[in-house]
Design a protein around this motif. Structure first.
Motif, short mmCIF file in Angstrom:
data_model
loop_
_atom_site.label_atom_id
_atom_site.label_comp_id
_atom_site.label_asym_id
_atom_site.label_seq_id
_atom_site.Cartn_x
_atom_site.Cartn_y
_atom_site.Cartn_z
N THR A 7 -9.90 1.75 3.93
CA THR A 7 -8.77 2.34 3.52
C THR A 7 -7.83 2.85 5.24
O THR A 7 -7.35 2.79 5.18
CB THR A 7 -8.89 3.33 2.76
OG1 THR A 7 -9.74 3.20 1.90
CG2 THR A 7 -7.19 4.06 2.57
N ILE A 8 -9.08 3.25 6.09
CA ILE A 8 -8.53 4.04 7.14
C ILE A 8 -8.28 2.82 8.05
O ILE A 8 -6.96 2.17 9.03
CB ILE A 8 -9.56 4.68 8.23
CG1 ILE A 8 -9.63 5.91 7.55
CG2 ILE A 8 -8.80 4.97 9.69
CD1 ILE A 8 -10.77 7.08 7.79
N ARG A 9 -9.22 1.58 7.93
CA ARG A 9 -8.81 0.20 8.83
C ARG A 9 -7.38 -0.70 7.97
O ARG A 9 -6.97 -0.94 9.72
CB ARG A 9 -9.99 -0.25 8.82
CG ARG A 9 -11.12 0.24 9.76
CD ARG A 9 -12.18 -0.86 9.82
NE ARG A 9 -13.58 -0.21 10.48
CZ ARG A 9 -13.67 0.32 11.95
NH1 ARG A 9 -13.36 0.28 12.18
NH2 ARG A 9 -14.89 0.89 11.53
N LYS A 10 -7.96 -0.48 7.32
CA LYS A 10 -6.39 -1.22 6.36
C LYS A 10 -5.33 -0.70 7.06
O LYS A 10 -4.61 -1.35 7.37
CB LYS A 10 -6.38 -0.72 4.84
CG LYS A 10 -7.00 -2.44 4.50
CD LYS A 10 -7.64 -2.15 2.62
CE LYS A 10 -8.50 -3.23 2.61
NZ LYS A 10 -8.20 -3.09 0.70
N CYS A 11 -4.63 1.00 7.10
CA CYS A 11 -4.24 1.59 7.22
C CYS A 11 -3.65 1.28 8.55
O CYS A 11 -1.92 1.27 8.85
CB CYS A 11 -4.20 3.37 7.26
SG CYS A 11 -3.07 3.97 7.32
N ALA A 12 -4.93 1.54 9.84
CA ALA A 12 -4.11 1.23 10.30
C ALA A 12 -3.21 0.01 11.09
O ALA A 12 -2.61 -0.06 11.88
CB ALA A 12 -5.60 1.29 11.44
N SER A 13 -3.65 -1.42 10.40
CA SER A 13 -3.04 -2.55 10.32
C SER A 13 -2.24 -2.60 9.67
O SER A 13 -1.10 -3.44 9.32
CB SER A 13 -3.75 -3.55 9.56
OG SER A 13 -4.29 -3.34 8.48
N GLY A 14 -1.75 -1.31 8.93
CA GLY A 14 -0.06 -1.33 7.98
C GLY A 14 0.20 -1.78 6.54
O GLY A 14 1.11 -1.72 6.26
N ASP A 15 -1.24 -1.46 5.61
CA ASP A 15 -1.26 -1.87 5.16
C ASP A 15 -0.77 -0.02 4.00
O ASP A 15 -1.01 0.62 4.13
CB ASP A 15 -2.62 -1.57 4.43
CG ASP A 15 -2.71 -2.45 2.86
OD1 ASP A 15 -2.15 -1.55 1.38
OD2 ASP A 15 -3.72 -3.40 2.55
N ARG A 16 1.01 -0.50 3.55
CA ARG A 16 1.53 0.50 2.93
C ARG A 16 0.13 1.33 1.40
O ARG A 16 0.91 2.16 1.77
CB ARG A 16 2.36 -0.20 2.15
CG ARG A 16 3.25 -0.69 3.23
CD ARG A 16 4.45 0.60 3.67
NE ARG A 16 5.51 -0.04 4.28
CZ ARG A 16 5.77 1.05 5.36
NH1 ARG A 16 5.35 2.38 5.41
NH2 ARG A 16 7.06 -0.19 6.65
N LYS A 17 -0.59 0.06 1.35
CA LYS A 17 -1.35 0.72 -0.32
C LYS A 17 -2.17 2.14 0.34
O LYS A 17 -3.08 2.74 -0.04
CB LYS A 17 -1.97 0.33 -1.14
CG LYS A 17 -1.17 -1.01 -1.76
CD LYS A 17 -1.59 -2.11 -2.66
CE LYS A 17 -0.26 -3.33 -3.52
NZ LYS A 17 -0.66 -4.04 -4.27
N ALA A 18 -2.98 1.85 1.55
CA ALA A 18 -3.84 2.24 2.18
C ALA A 18 -3.66 3.55 2.64
O ALA A 18 -3.44 4.79 2.62
CB ALA A 18 -4.19 1.40 3.56
N GLN A 19 -1.99 3.19 3.51
CA GLN A 19 -0.97 4.32 3.30
C GLN A 19 -0.78 5.76 1.89
O GLN A 19 -1.12 6.84 2.60
CB GLN A 19 0.15 4.37 4.51
CG GLN A 19 -0.09 3.90 5.56
CD GLN A 19 1.09 3.22 6.10
OE1 GLN A 19 2.39 3.35 5.36
NE2 GLN A 19 1.64 3.02 7.32
#
Length: 187
Positions: A7-19
């Motif tokens: 989830t952190i890695r996805k968030c770092a790539s800008g994934d709004r659902k992960a945020q």
């Protein structure tokens, strides 16, 4: 890879659902951190919002070498401190060596609930509350507090001393304890 790491890695790539997932999971804990450094719930909400913006902006810098929650706590505390510094002028105060420790008993500590203690801490003047929280709750040294709050180390020690005196008085007032049984060290 754990679910949080992913989830952190996805968030770092800008994934709004992960945020959204990170916000949903951590927002109530981080609100508690912000509330300790804010004058009221409204200010704490603003700090929480600004803190999460920073978390999402800097999440790619998280190195997976410690607790993600701890990393976020530091960001929330620093965000709240920056807002406090902007809105409040910190005046240096003289060293408070005249205040000596008053003995306390285990009975005194056990008779105060955590919620009661947090309410009393929240009533401290802002600069004393900041120093007290950073020292007693977050575990910062006076040197670190001085740097964070842009004050000198002696001022940090003095503010902590004054915060303890105020807390002593409030505990006496609110819990009817005798002077020789007042809590002097919450940390």
């Amino acid at each position: 890879m754990t679910n949080l790491e992913e989830t952190i890695r996805k968030c770092a790539s800008g994934d709004r659902k992960a945020q959204a997932a990170i916000y949903s999971h951590f927002s109530s804990k981080m609100f508690g951190v912000c509330l300790r450094y804010s004058k009221d719930a409204g200010e704490a909400e603003d700090n929480l919002h600004d803190g999460f913006i920073r978390v999402f902006t800097k999440i790619s810098q998280f190195g997976f070498k410690g607790s993600f929650e701890g990393w976020m706590r530091r960001i929330m505390a620093n965000t709240s401190l920056e807002k406090f510094r902007k809105n409040n002028v910190l005046y240096p105060v003289e060293d408070m060596l005249i205040f000596e420790s008053i003995p306390y008993s285990e009975e005194t500590i056990s008779s105060i609930s955590a919620d009661d203690l947090l309410k009393i801490i929240q009533e401290l003047p802002p600069r004393y509350r900041m120093v007290f929280n950073l020292f007693a709750i977050e575990g910062y040294s006076h040197q670190e507090i001085a740097k964070l709050m842009e004050i000198n180390e002696g001022t940090s020690k003095s503010n902590l001393s004054r915060a303890r005196v105020i807390l002593q008085k409030k505990v006496m007032e609110n819990f009817g304890m005798e002077e020789n049984r007042v809590l002097t060290r919450v940390c």
